[in-house]
Write an enzyme that holds these catalytic residues in place. Structure first.
Site, PDB file in Angstrom:
ATOM      1  CD  GLU A  74     -24.398  46.496 -49.967  1.00 40.95           C
ATOM      2  OE1 GLU A  74     -24.386  45.494 -49.480  1.00 40.95           O
ATOM      3  OE2 GLU A  74     -25.489  46.974 -49.502  1.00 40.95           O
ATOM      4  CG  ASP A  75     -18.743  52.221 -50.818  1.00 43.39           C
ATOM      5  OD1 ASP A  75     -17.790  52.268 -49.804  1.00 43.39           O
ATOM      6  OD2 ASP A  75     -18.450  52.949 -51.967  1.00 43.39           O
TER       7      ASP A  75
ATOM      8  CG  HIS B 202     -22.283  47.563 -55.747  1.00 44.31           C
ATOM      9  ND1 HIS B 202     -22.042  46.855 -56.610  1.00 44.31           N
ATOM     10  CD2 HIS B 202     -21.528  47.282 -54.432  1.00 44.31           C
ATOM     11  CE1 HIS B 202     -21.231  45.937 -56.167  1.00 44.31           C
ATOM     12  NE2 HIS B 202     -20.845  46.178 -54.884  1.00 44.31           N
TER      13      HIS B 202
ATOM     14  CB  ILE C 133     -21.827  55.977 -52.715  1.00 45.47           C
ATOM     15  CG1 ILE C 133     -21.266  55.498 -51.320  1.00 45.47           C
ATOM     16  CG2 ILE C 133     -23.018  55.090 -52.803  1.00 45.47           C
ATOM     17  CD1 ILE C 133     -22.093  56.200 -49.958  1.00 45.47           C
TER      18      ILE C 133
ATOM     19  CG  HIS D  14     -25.911  46.918 -59.748  1.00 40.06           C
ATOM     20  ND1 HIS D  14     -25.095  47.034 -60.710  1.00 40.06           N
ATOM     21  CD2 HIS D  14     -25.080  46.972 -58.696  1.00 40.06           C
ATOM     22  CE1 HIS D  14     -23.496  47.081 -60.419  1.00 40.06           C
ATOM     23  NE2 HIS D  14     -23.919  47.182 -58.848  1.00 40.06           N
TER      24      HIS D  14
ATOM     25  CG  ASN E 120     -17.307  46.127 -57.133  1.00 37.19           C
ATOM     26  OD1 ASN E 120     -17.201  47.029 -55.927  1.00 37.19           O
ATOM     27  ND2 ASN E 120     -17.452  45.038 -57.099  1.00 37.19           N
ATOM     28  CG  ASP E 121     -16.153  51.589 -54.912  1.00 37.74           C
ATOM     29  OD1 ASP E 121     -17.232  52.539 -54.809  1.00 37.74           O
ATOM     30  OD2 ASP E 121     -15.152  51.515 -54.155  1.00 37.74           O
TER      31      ASP E 121
ATOM     32  CG  ASN F  78     -14.334  44.721 -54.405  1.00 32.37           C
ATOM     33  OD1 ASN F  78     -15.188  45.519 -54.075  1.00 32.37           O
ATOM     34  ND2 ASN F  78     -14.737  43.465 -54.404  1.00 32.37           N
TER      35      ASN F  78
ATOM     36  CG  ASP G 125     -15.161  44.497 -50.774  1.00 34.55           C
ATOM     37  OD1 ASP G 125     -15.237  45.602 -51.320  1.00 34.55           O
ATOM     38  OD2 ASP G 125     -16.169  43.648 -50.508  1.00 34.55           O
ATOM     39  CG  ASN G 126     -16.321  48.223 -49.469  1.00 34.33           C
ATOM     40  OD1 ASN G 126     -17.141  48.101 -48.370  1.00 34.33           O
ATOM     41  ND2 ASN G 126     -16.399  47.839 -50.550  1.00 34.33           N
TER      42      ASN G 126
HETATM   43  C1  LIG Z   1     -18.031  49.211 -53.658  1.00 33.66           C
HETATM   44  C2  LIG Z   1     -17.843  48.005 -52.812  1.00 33.66           C
HETATM   45  O1  LIG Z   1     -17.032  47.493 -53.238  1.00 33.66           O
HETATM   46  N1  LIG Z   1     -18.764  47.499 -52.191  1.00 33.66           N
HETATM   47  C3  LIG Z   1     -18.487  46.382 -51.368  1.00 33.66           C
HETATM   48  C4  LIG Z   1     -18.095  46.747 -49.925  1.00 33.66           C
HETATM   49  O2  LIG Z   1     -18.170  45.820 -49.067  1.00 33.66           O
HETATM   50  C5  LIG Z   1     -19.394  45.271 -49.040  1.00 33.66           C
HETATM   51  C6  LIG Z   1     -19.763  44.327 -47.884  1.00 33.66           C
HETATM   52  O3  LIG Z   1     -18.613  43.302 -48.042  1.00 33.66           O
HETATM   53  C7  LIG Z   1     -19.696  44.469 -50.414  1.00 33.66           C
HETATM   54  O4  LIG Z   1     -21.303  44.054 -50.373  1.00 33.66           O
HETATM   55  C8  LIG Z   1     -19.744  45.438 -51.340  1.00 33.66           C
HETATM   56  O5  LIG Z   1     -19.582  45.189 -52.642  1.00 33.66           O
END
Ligand SMILES: CC(=O)N[C@H]1CO[C@H](CO)[C@@H](O)[C@@H]1O
Ligand SMILES: *[C@@H]1O[C@H](CO)[C@@H](O)[C@H](O)[C@H]1NC(C)=O
Ligand SMILES: *[C@@H]1O[C@H](CO)[C@@H](O)[C@H](O)[C@H]1NC(C)=O
Length: 336
Positions: free
Chosen positions: A53-54, A115, A117, A134, A168-169, A224, A269-270
């Site tokens: 995810e991150d 999620h 980090i 979560h 989310n982040d 995001n 996204d990230n």
């Molecule tokens: C923190 C965050 O936004 N993580 C995203 C990074 O990308 C992954 C893969 O697409 C997502 O699942 C995460 O939500």
């Protein structure tokens, strides 16, 4: 006459719907196909087949990864196992991943669902890892201290707050303080879906510290990834469905003011900020439709952008990696 008015009304509704449909497709970038771009030194890292995810890279090359997210509406590749935090050393020629043991007795490991980090290093070089979690569809931030010798994470604290309903982040600015983006999924996946479908831009950014919690930016069409410049003066926010990277000026009182934004042809996204050069590395989804309507025959692709000199008049944007989903689906990750 009434019939005519009725027909006009239906026409109007249809037009609104069509309009909305096309804006939804634009926001999800539904028509975008990917042309492959492969950097020379890119290898697939083994041991994270179920998705990451991150990631957070320390200046010494040690890298934390969160894996195993269960997220409403998105395909999970390992739905029955709790999430994990992995460690990888980018200085190694062929870096392998190692699962970090989570210690401390207050964390429920069975429902761990990590999620976003972020790390914070204090003046004694202690490294804290802040993890968006979560459990049972809630949103919390778990604070861990990294025990390098033991290769483990000591759980110190769980943070929850009413202004953090659906995180989310995060971007840590202290062992217990951070900026966080709120999407609307975990607070209420049903409302979240409507918000996303209708583009209500309910998403915001919150500053949290033990003595003050405040909304510092709002009105995002799905906020995001979030990151901070190495000098701590700017905060970067990825607005997924508007395809924007926003640059905010960060003030001494932790409030933010908008400086500029860059628009892209991909769902940003990230964000990973290079701790030395300050370059932004952004994991993107070229076509959002393929994530929310998952089809293994036509999987979502990946794209990684590098943005140099973001504050200048003409930032340099390079597509460093792009792939149609055969190797890497939904990139949120960066290769070196
Ligand atoms: C923190 C965050 O936004 N993580 C995203 C990074 O990308 C992954 C893969 O697409 C997502 O699942 C995460 O939500
Ligand atoms: C925070 O600092 C900025 C910049 O100095 C200032 O404009 C703003 O009014 C301050 N906000 C609060 C709530 O103190
Ligand atoms: C993705 O690209 C690879 C290599 O170019 C190709 O073999 C494959 O068929 C493509 N897959 C899709 C789903 O387009």
């Amino acid at each position: 006459m009434a019939k005519l008015i009725g027909l006009t009304f239906v026409g109007l509704l249809l037009a609104l719907y069509k309009n909305h449909q096309s804006s939804y497709q634009t926001r999800l970038n539904a028509l975008r196909e990917v042309t492959s771009v492969a950097p020379p030194n890119c290898n697939l890292v083994k041991g994270i087949e179920t998705g990451a995810e991150d990631l957070e890279i320390l200046p010494n090359g040690l890298t934390f990864l969160s894996t195993g997210l269960k997220y409403p509406g998105i395909k999970s590749f390992d739905p029955n196992k709790p999430g994990k935090i992995l460690l990888m050393d980018l200085n190694k020629k062929d870096p392998a991943v190692l699962e970090l043991e989570l210690t401390g007795n207050k964390l429920d490991k069975a429902s761990f669902n990590p999620h976003g980090i972020s790390t914070f290093t204090d003046e004694d070089n202690a490294v804290y890892l802040l993890v968006v979690n979560h459990p049972q569809s809630k949103s919390t931030v778990e604070v861990f201290k990294f025990q390098e010798e033991e290769r483990s994470l000591l759980h110190l604290k769980t943070i929850t707050h009413e202004l953090l309903p659906s995180i989310n982040d995060i971007a840590a600015v202290g062992p217990e303080s951070f900026y966080a983006t709120n999407d609307h999924y975990f607070a209420d996946p049903y409302l979240g879906s409507w918000e996303m479908y209708l583009g209500l831009s309910w998403s915001n950014v919150v500053y949290y510290s033990p003595d003050k919690v405040q909304v510092v930016a709002e009105g995002f069409d799905f906020a995001n990834g979030i990151g901070i410049s190495p000098d701590g003066k700017h905060v970067y926010i990825a607005e997924l469905l508007a395809h924007n990277i926003h640059v905010y000026e960060k003030h001494a009182n932790w409030t933010l003011s908008p400086l500029k934004f860059l628009n892209f042809d991909t769902l940003v996204d990230n964000i990973s900020v290079d701790p030395v050069t300050g370059d932004l590395w952004v994991g993107c989804h070229p076509n959002g439709m393929k994530i929310f309507f998952y089809d293994s025959e036509n999987p979502p692709g990946s794209e990684v952008l590098r943005i140099q000199n973001i504050l200048s008049e003409e930032p340099k944007v390079t597509v460093v990696y792009a792939e149609n989903g055969t190797v890497l689906q939904d990139s949120g990750r960066v290769c070196d």
